[in-house]
Design an enzyme around this catalytic site. Sequence first.
Site, short mmCIF file in Angstrom:
data_model
loop_
_atom_site.label_atom_id
_atom_site.label_comp_id
_atom_site.label_asym_id
_atom_site.label_seq_id
_atom_site.Cartn_x
_atom_site.Cartn_y
_atom_site.Cartn_z
N GLY A 1 6.24 11.42 3.20
CA GLY A 1 6.41 11.82 4.59
C GLY A 1 6.47 10.60 5.49
N ASP B 1 9.58 8.74 -11.20
CA ASP B 1 8.95 8.27 -9.95
C ASP B 1 7.45 8.04 -10.19
OD1 ASP B 1 8.85 8.03 -6.85
OD2 ASP B 1 7.36 9.56 -7.33
N GLY C 1 1.45 7.41 -0.65
CA GLY C 1 1.66 7.39 0.80
C GLY C 1 0.61 6.58 1.53
N GLU D 1 14.51 16.82 -3.48
CA GLU D 1 15.81 16.20 -3.20
C GLU D 1 16.94 17.07 -3.77
OE1 GLU D 1 16.22 13.14 -1.77
OE2 GLU D 1 14.15 12.40 -1.75
N GLU E 1 0.83 -1.22 0.00
CA GLU E 1 0.00 0.00 0.00
C GLU E 1 0.86 1.26 0.00
OE1 GLU E 1 -3.84 0.33 0.35
OE2 GLU E 1 -2.82 1.96 -0.68
N LYS F 1 5.00 4.39 -10.01
CA LYS F 1 3.70 4.22 -9.35
C LYS F 1 2.61 3.88 -10.37
CE LYS F 1 5.25 7.54 -5.89
NZ LYS F 1 5.30 9.00 -5.63
#
Lengths: 434, 434
Positions: free
Chosen positions: A304, A203, A136, A192, A131, A207
Amino acid sequence: MIKDHFTVAVVGCGIVGGGTAKILHEQASDIRNRTGIDFRLKYVCDIRFDNARALGLPESLFVTDYKTVCGDPEVDVVVELIGGKTLAKSVIEEALKSGKSVVTANKALLAAHGTELFGLARENGAAVAFEASCVGGVPIIRTLYDGLLANNINSFIGIINGTCNYILSAMISEKKDYDTVLKEAQKAGLAEADPTLDVTGHDSAHKLAILSSLAFSTDTDLSAIPVEGIDRLDLFDINMADEMGYTVKLLAIAQKTEDGISLCVRPSFIKKDHPLAWVSGSFNAVSVYANNLGHSMYYGQGAGSLPTASAVVSDIISLALGYKETRFDTLRIWPDKNKRLPQLPLDRYSSRYYLRLDVEDKTGVLAQVTHILGKNKIGITEAVQKDPQPQRPVSLVLTTHRTTEAAVRQAAGELRRIPEISKVITLSIVDEAE
Amino acid sequence: MIKDHFTVAVVGCGIVGGGTAKILHEQASDIRNRTGIDFRLKYVCDIRFDNARALGLPESLFVTDYKTVCGDPEVDVVVELIGGKTLAKSVIEEALKSGKSVVTANKALLAAHGTELFGLARENGAAVAFEASCVGGVPIIRTLYDGLLANNINSFIGIINGTCNYILSAMISEKKDYDTVLKEAQKAGLAEADPTLDVTGHDSAHKLAILSSLAFSTDTDLSAIPVEGIDRLDLFDINMADEMGYTVKLLAIAQKTEDGISLCVRPSFIKKDHPLAWVSGSFNAVSVYANNLGHSMYYGQGAGSLPTASAVVSDIISLALGYKETRFDTLRIWPDKNKRLPQLPLDRYSSRYYLRLDVEDKTGVLAQVTHILGKNKIGITEAVQKDPQPQRPVSLVLTTHRTTEAAVRQAAGELRRIPEISKVITLSIVDEAE
């Protein structure tokens, strides 16, 4: 089948690993009150424990060798939060081969090797839960394997990279260019030091590969996903979007057609009345279009420490509640249980488009432009001419009816051959809030 | 434990029942492909079959006596979609007593008798699933019993009545008053002929009772929820909200404090940068604030045949996958497993407020107003005076710092005793997008 206790090892105690260990250590009694299960954090495995110590985790949990963890018969689940594709892969393989289920947030690894790892899990009577790999702590993976199981999913659109969304939101609200905003975001710790993976869209592609494999029950080929980032976006087009009732977002788009699936990551115009246009700052969201439910959207923090750890711990709980048996073993939606659907080339992608042409001298050029668009069967819905800004040619801005990427590329190529046209920018437009 | 087939009886073939039967009848092979389970619709039980016939359901499924359905040992799950609190309750009780699990969308029944029915289910080794009772097919119930299990939920705010949201959206965008928009909505089939349950906020209160019982693991007392609808809202205040950067929404609000839980349904101002402010037309959404995940939001169609049936069928699938054993039997979050937390009186509700005072003659009145607010420790953040419109007194509009409902009620009572003030309107303000 459901035990009254469940033993957890966290491997990798960085941002997400630290958050996970902290929740399991500090909120164990709350979680026991809700679930009836005693979750026992037995190991925090890393090579350095600065973060673990800063979080107040007991030294008695610390180990440095992941083989200790994977070899301990008491451990029910190994939580891989190292990241990367080498050591992380070894840890997951070792855990699965020991018959232990794995929870991971490792999108890069799953996008590249998910199918293989799911297969290995099955061979060993274990499961992989992930998950936390997408959006997140927002339960979007659960939505696909549980909440929307009564639906065929037709398409979905995601804003699934917080760094990009933060940068785009700031470019729009502060009218600053990409480089300026990126530097500010880096200073504020919101990008970053090397932002490449985020800003180039890769990225998001990781996903997208994971989400689409579940949504469409197919193995997806990450390398076949066309990816375009936000790093070459011009403030002019972002301002034009705003003027014309759109917002520019980096979108991960997945569509299923009769011929296969169409996947891409690209900055796009999206109508301001579409709920995804409202998603600002570092928030993420995914709009899903399903045959029975219609449009639904899932919104929250995509990164986070504690938000992502929330998803990791939910997966640990699900495993204790029988996720392996009731979901992973049973459902036929996992990529290793399905053959690969054809991934359509970007040429077949269909949408409306925004075209910006920088024109040196307009006389006679418009006729050529109209001719080229007409020849490629591209209909125009709106045309705006922006007066020259300092050191800029005239910008001719057009929006089109629905057409294909192939037609737009062909037309753009022809337009670029007109000597008076110095630049051709094309961006797709998403405007259906079904 | 997981069978390769699962037999379903749908009782009540109206809007949602018809949609459910249609999905099970027409999409059975898609669902089998995803789940590996063969869902067999054995009965459609009703006293009239006009809708069932219109949907093309086979006559062989039709029965008129729910006892036939509940008495058939082949039936695994009884789907109650009759609505209301009398016959529906009998059907559910009969099914549970026969050891059959139940899926229902019946929010009124669950809000009033949920705890009792959950208890009865447990006595008989069965379960009750009710995703469709709140926010249609959006998996918000699953989010509470699964996706967010790693969190303590601090509060949630929902727009959970599509009719009210449609009416408010139209009042705002078309600047029309409540009665006009309601009549138009009724003509368009977007409001019931008798819209009372919706517009008075009581339908929202039913859903609030269900959602808060799960979010806070407590039995809730529906009759103790303070409810205010949209039927007495004035277009003037809706326009003022818009001018001041807010939108008026009918909100179902739940907060957990150390002393207990605070629940209410009321029209409120909500800041335009809060994602709930974007939810327009008949869409629903719930914003959840959780200790680890922070703010997440779930958005979609809150009503309609197929969107709601999507949730019903997801629950049927979950039951086939072991929902009873892994969720209903195990988790300690259900109201029948928990004692009731204190429900705090509305006086304790805390927020910012909007006050509108219609003042006949302003001279000297402002000093009295400031005095009364000061005495009640209510600080002012903004003050706007609107010039008289035809046949209207001057309107003095104030927004306050955070205060309590008790203070505002006390102050409003005192303000109403000033002879020059003909009207005092108070509305709470939600502006934290955490």
